[in-house]
Design a protein around this motif. Structure first.
Motif, PDB file in Angstrom:
ATOM      1  N   ASN A 297       6.452  -6.519  -8.845  1.00  9.08           N
ATOM      2  CA  ASN A 297       6.158  -5.102  -8.658  1.00  9.08           C
ATOM      3  C   ASN A 297       6.416  -4.642  -7.229  1.00  9.08           C
ATOM      4  OD1 ASN A 297       5.280  -4.839 -11.316  1.00  9.08           O
ATOM      5  ND2 ASN A 297       3.150  -5.277 -10.787  1.00  9.08           N
ATOM      6  N   THR A 298       5.966  -5.439  -6.266  1.00 14.00           N
ATOM      7  CA  THR A 298       6.035  -4.999  -4.876  1.00 14.00           C
ATOM      8  C   THR A 298       7.463  -4.843  -4.396  1.00 14.00           C
ATOM      9  OG1 THR A 298       5.797  -7.298  -4.125  1.00 14.00           O
ATOM     10  CG2 THR A 298       3.784  -5.980  -4.343  1.00 14.00           C
ATOM     11  N   ALA A 299       8.362  -5.708  -4.854  1.00 13.94           N
ATOM     12  CA  ALA A 299       9.767  -5.593  -4.455  1.00 13.94           C
ATOM     13  C   ALA A 299      10.374  -4.303  -4.997  1.00 13.94           C
ATOM     14  CB  ALA A 299      10.555  -6.807  -4.963  1.00 13.94           C
ATOM     15  N   PHE A 300      10.107  -3.993  -6.265  1.00 13.19           N
ATOM     16  CA  PHE A 300      10.663  -2.773  -6.849  1.00 13.19           C
ATOM     17  C   PHE A 300      10.102  -1.538  -6.148  1.00 13.19           C
ATOM     18  CE2 PHE A 300      12.393  -5.475 -10.029  1.00 13.19           C
ATOM     19  CZ  PHE A 300      13.374  -4.754 -10.678  1.00 13.19           C
TER      20      PHE A 300
ATOM     21  N   MET B 275       0.846  -1.188   0.000  1.00 16.15           N
ATOM     22  CA  MET B 275       0.000   0.000   0.000  1.00 16.15           C
ATOM     23  C   MET B 275       0.884   1.241   0.000  1.00 16.15           C
ATOM     24  SD  MET B 275      -3.159  -1.030  -0.052  1.00 16.15           S
ATOM     25  CE  MET B 275      -3.964   0.524   0.338  1.00 16.15           C
ATOM     26  N   VAL B 276       0.771   2.041  -1.051  1.00 16.16           N
ATOM     27  CA  VAL B 276       1.453   3.339  -1.114  1.00 16.16           C
ATOM     28  C   VAL B 276       0.429   4.340  -1.662  1.00 16.16           C
ATOM     29  CG1 VAL B 276       3.452   4.647  -1.900  1.00 16.16           C
ATOM     30  CG2 VAL B 276       3.625   2.159  -1.647  1.00 16.16           C
ATOM     31  N   GLY B 277      -0.488   4.755  -0.807  1.00 12.42           N
ATOM     32  CA  GLY B 277      -1.568   5.614  -1.251  1.00 12.42           C
ATOM     33  C   GLY B 277      -2.666   4.857  -1.979  1.00 12.42           C
ATOM     34  N   LYS B 278      -2.331   3.722  -2.561  1.00  9.45           N
ATOM     35  CA  LYS B 278      -3.262   2.816  -3.219  1.00  9.45           C
ATOM     36  C   LYS B 278      -2.637   1.431  -3.165  1.00  9.45           C
ATOM     37  CE  LYS B 278      -3.014   2.207  -7.660  1.00  9.45           C
ATOM     38  NZ  LYS B 278      -3.152   2.326  -9.125  1.00  9.45           N
ATOM     39  N   ARG B 279      -3.386   0.456  -3.549  1.00  7.01           N
ATOM     40  CA  ARG B 279      -2.885  -0.923  -3.516  1.00  7.01           C
ATOM     41  C   ARG B 279      -2.143  -1.242  -4.807  1.00  7.01           C
ATOM     42  NH1 ARG B 279      -5.496  -6.407  -1.363  1.00  7.01           N
ATOM     43  NH2 ARG B 279      -4.643  -7.891  -2.867  1.00  7.01           N
ATOM     44  N   PHE B 280      -0.881  -1.664  -4.683  1.00  9.53           N
ATOM     45  CA  PHE B 280      -0.092  -2.174  -5.805  1.00  9.53           C
ATOM     46  C   PHE B 280       0.089  -3.669  -5.592  1.00  9.53           C
ATOM     47  CE2 PHE B 280       1.106   2.275  -5.646  1.00  9.53           C
ATOM     48  CZ  PHE B 280       1.198   2.644  -6.984  1.00  9.53           C
ATOM     49  N   GLN B 281      -0.106  -4.451  -6.633  1.00 11.26           N
ATOM     50  CA  GLN B 281       0.019  -5.892  -6.493  1.00 11.26           C
ATOM     51  C   GLN B 281       0.759  -6.484  -7.682  1.00 11.26           C
ATOM     52  OE1 GLN B 281      -4.246  -6.539  -6.354  1.00 11.26           O
ATOM     53  NE2 GLN B 281      -4.208  -7.532  -8.372  1.00 11.26           N
ATOM     54  N   ASN B 282       1.124  -7.746  -7.545  1.00  8.88           N
ATOM     55  CA  ASN B 282       1.785  -8.459  -8.615  1.00  8.88           C
ATOM     56  C   ASN B 282       0.748  -9.133  -9.508  1.00  8.88           C
ATOM     57  OD1 ASN B 282       4.385  -7.881  -7.510  1.00  8.88           O
ATOM     58  ND2 ASN B 282       4.068  -9.524  -6.022  1.00  8.88           N
ATOM     59  N   VAL B 283       1.150  -9.445 -10.720  1.00 10.51           N
ATOM     60  CA  VAL B 283       0.251 -10.141 -11.630  1.00 10.51           C
ATOM     61  C   VAL B 283      -0.181 -11.448 -10.989  1.00 10.51           C
ATOM     62  CG1 VAL B 283       0.043 -11.241 -13.890  1.00 10.51           C
ATOM     63  CG2 VAL B 283       1.274  -9.078 -13.662  1.00 10.51           C
ATOM     64  N   GLU B 284      -1.478 -11.696 -10.998  1.00 11.15           N
ATOM     65  CA  GLU B 284      -2.077 -12.902 -10.424  1.00 11.15           C
ATOM     66  C   GLU B 284      -1.738 -13.050  -8.944  1.00 11.15           C
ATOM     67  OE1 GLU B 284      -0.794 -16.100 -12.892  1.00 11.15           O
ATOM     68  OE2 GLU B 284      -2.067 -15.517 -14.581  1.00 11.15           O
TER      69      GLU B 284
END
Length: 562
Positions: free
Chosen positions: A377-380, A350-359
């Motif tokens: 994505n989350t690691a980067f 969560m960084v202002g919104k939810r970021f997730q990885n594919v599937e």
């Protein structure tokens, strides 16, 4: 060829076009409401106190200072209308007006009939009239397919509605000040014979046999034939069709020597690229570029559909995870991370919104190398604090030439990496989303630079001006990037290329577009002296959509064309 601004016309978009029917001006609501007037009166009183109290208050710095300008909500609505129009979200733009049905028909007809692609609409300072009308002037830059850009000024009138919201008070003049119930615009093209074009080996190239080249041939910067297509936009009488004035003229009649236009293209690679798209794009909009790594010379430019907008060179897309090549470069350059460092890969952050990885994939305890090969994505995003705001853009420009002006020999879009406005946008830019913009030409150049260490301005014709200035990547960074790109093919998301001969390195990408559209699929790859980039609109995953296209191309074409 003639096309009219109020008839169905050719469009590069897949969305259907409607016939236009124009409505007149809506009635104005002149009721302003007492609350706004009261605020204005209080603000005026505060200003008197400020002048009496000293210079700081007079400058608007005191605690009683108030905004007496146009309501910010009106300005925001104007900017939102322009943003929707520019992005092609015409139903959304129309919904911001007092007459949505008429507005959508006219906006659609105007852009389609005049063959306008990707308008650039810039709002200026808003003003407020005594009757409460807010006016927002704007500059319109309208690229007309195959001709040039038509620039003009117009303005948006906004009225507060009974519910307190603001809407654009719809009239034909919103689109252009001379568009009216009696006058419309007409695009006329002067058909010119395309110049003779040959490839790098002198082989004649035909737009009939290689359809992606047909629209491109008239846009080349030749030493041969006439300098491109010509045309004009006229204001005409709706009833008679008579021309009342000419709004814009495109092209010149200058003729140089009569020799063929020699390009850097390779007939074999171009043919293989066209065939790959025809076989695997499955009717979706897609584009592909292949270029030589050691000098940037372009070997193939292919688009699907072939007769539409040149997405390969001029498209503006979020590059998705292919951009992690640049992000990794930025991190490795400052030793902010090493390939073997553990950088956890949770399902989402969560960084202002939810970021997730594919599937919603996750890789606990993964190394940075694993994060790259699995496109986490989350690691980067978790590493964003190791880069200063704007560092991605600085690295992209300094080492990869992104955002500098390229002179390729045909019109191109050369990328944009704006400094992030907040933490959410910074997180998005780490994974090639947000306001990061690229296209297959730019991403083919990115991977070519990453694996060679040196940026070469791409070229389609010889003798182009080169005003770019870049710095080579350090050799240790190049070595680490090459190893991660190779691992992505042997054990990561680009396994689709693993059965091909040669030491191929690649990176996949999945770029979000909107909630209403499937993700775009990307894949960039290198083998021998060739770099390739492909995007498939609404392709889903990069490996699943762009992967088969790049696989087909590399299977059919040689590694190092001379």
């Amino acid at each position: 060829m003639d096309s009219f601004s109020d008839n169905t016309g050719h469009s590069d978009s897949a969305s259907p076009r409607q016939h236009a029917g124009y409505a007149g001006y809506s009635g104005f609501n002149r009721n302003r409401g007492p609350r706004r007037n009261a605020v204005r009166a209080v603000a005026a009183g505060a200003l008197v106190l400020a002048v009496a109290g000293g210079g700081a208050y007079a400058a608007g710095l005191g605690p009683f200072a108030r905004d007496t300008g146009p309501d910010p909500a009106a300005r925001n609505q104007a900017r939102a209308f322009l943003a929707d129009w520019a992005a092609g979200r015409l139903p959304s733009a129309a919904a911001r007006t007092t007459s949505p049905g008429a507005a959508q028909r006219v906006l659609d007809s105007f852009t389609a009939g005049l063959e306008i692609t990707e308008p650039a609409l810039k709002a200026k300072a808003a003003t407020e009239a005594e009757d409460g009308t807010v006016t927002v002037p704007f500059t319109a830059r309208m690229p007309v397919t195959g001709l040039g850009t038509w620039t003009y000024e117009s303005k948006l009138p906004l009225r507060r509605q009974s519910g307190g919201t603001w809407k654009v008070d719809w009239a034909l003049s919103v689109v252009h000040p001379r568009l009216s119930g009696t006058d419309k615009f007409r695009l006329e093209r002067e058909e010119t014979k395309p110049p003779e074009v040959v490839d790098r080996q002198g082989t004649a190239l035909s737009g009939d046999e290689l359809p992606s080249l047909a629209p491109l041939m008239t846009r080349l910067g030749p030493s041969g034939a006439e300098t491109g297509a010509r045309g004009a936009i006229h204001l005409v009488d709706r009833a008679t069709g008579d021309i009342e004035r000419t709004e814009a003229v495109f092209g010149a009649r200058t003729v140089r020597d009569k020799g063929p236009v020699r390009t850097t293209l390779h007939a074999g690679w171009q043919s293989a690229a066209e065939q790959a798209l025809a076989t695997h794009a499955e009717g979706r909009n897609a584009a592909l570029v292949a270029l030589r790594i050691d000098d940037g010379e372009i070997l193939a430019v292919a688009n699907s559909p072939a007769d539409g907008f040149n997405r390969a060179l001029s498209g503006t897309y979020a590059p998705g995870s292919t951009w992690k090549i640049v992000t990794s470069s930025a991190l490795l350059l400052k030793h902010a991370v090493k390939p073997d460092d553990v950088v956890d890969c949770p399902q989402y952050v969560m960084v202002g919104k939810r970021f997730q990885n594919v599937e919603l994939s996750r890789h606990p305890g993964a190394t940075f190398r694993k994060d790259f090969t699995e496109s986490c994505n989350t690691a980067f995003i978790s590493l964003r604090d190791r880069l200063y705001d704007g560092e991605l853009g600085d690295v992209a420009r300094k080492y990869f030439g992104v955002g500098q002006e390229w002179h390729v020999g045909a019109p191109t879009y050369d990328g944009s990496v704006p400094a992030p406005k907040d933490e959410t946008e910074k997180a998005a830019s780490m994974i090639g989303q947000g306001r990061v913009q690229a296209n297959p030409l730019l991403m083919a150049s990115v991977i070519a630079t990453a694996v060679s260490g040196t940026f070469h301005q791409p070229s389609l014709t010889g003798g182009n001006e080169n005003g770019t200035t870049t710095t080579p990547l350090p050799r240790d960074v190049v070595t680490e990037l090459r190893a991660m790109l190779r691992a992505t093919v042997t054990g990561g998301t680009a396994k689709v290329l693993s059965d091909l001969p040669g030491e191929i390195g690649a990176k996949t990408g999945t770029a979000e577009v909107s909630d209403a559209q499937d993700n775009n699929g990307w894949l960039v790859a290198h083998r021998g002296n060739v770099a390739v980039a492909c995007v498939v609109e609404e392709g889903g995953t990069g490996g699943g959509s762009a992967g088969p296209i790049v696989h087909s191309l590399l299977a059919a074409a040689s590694d190092d064309p001379e």
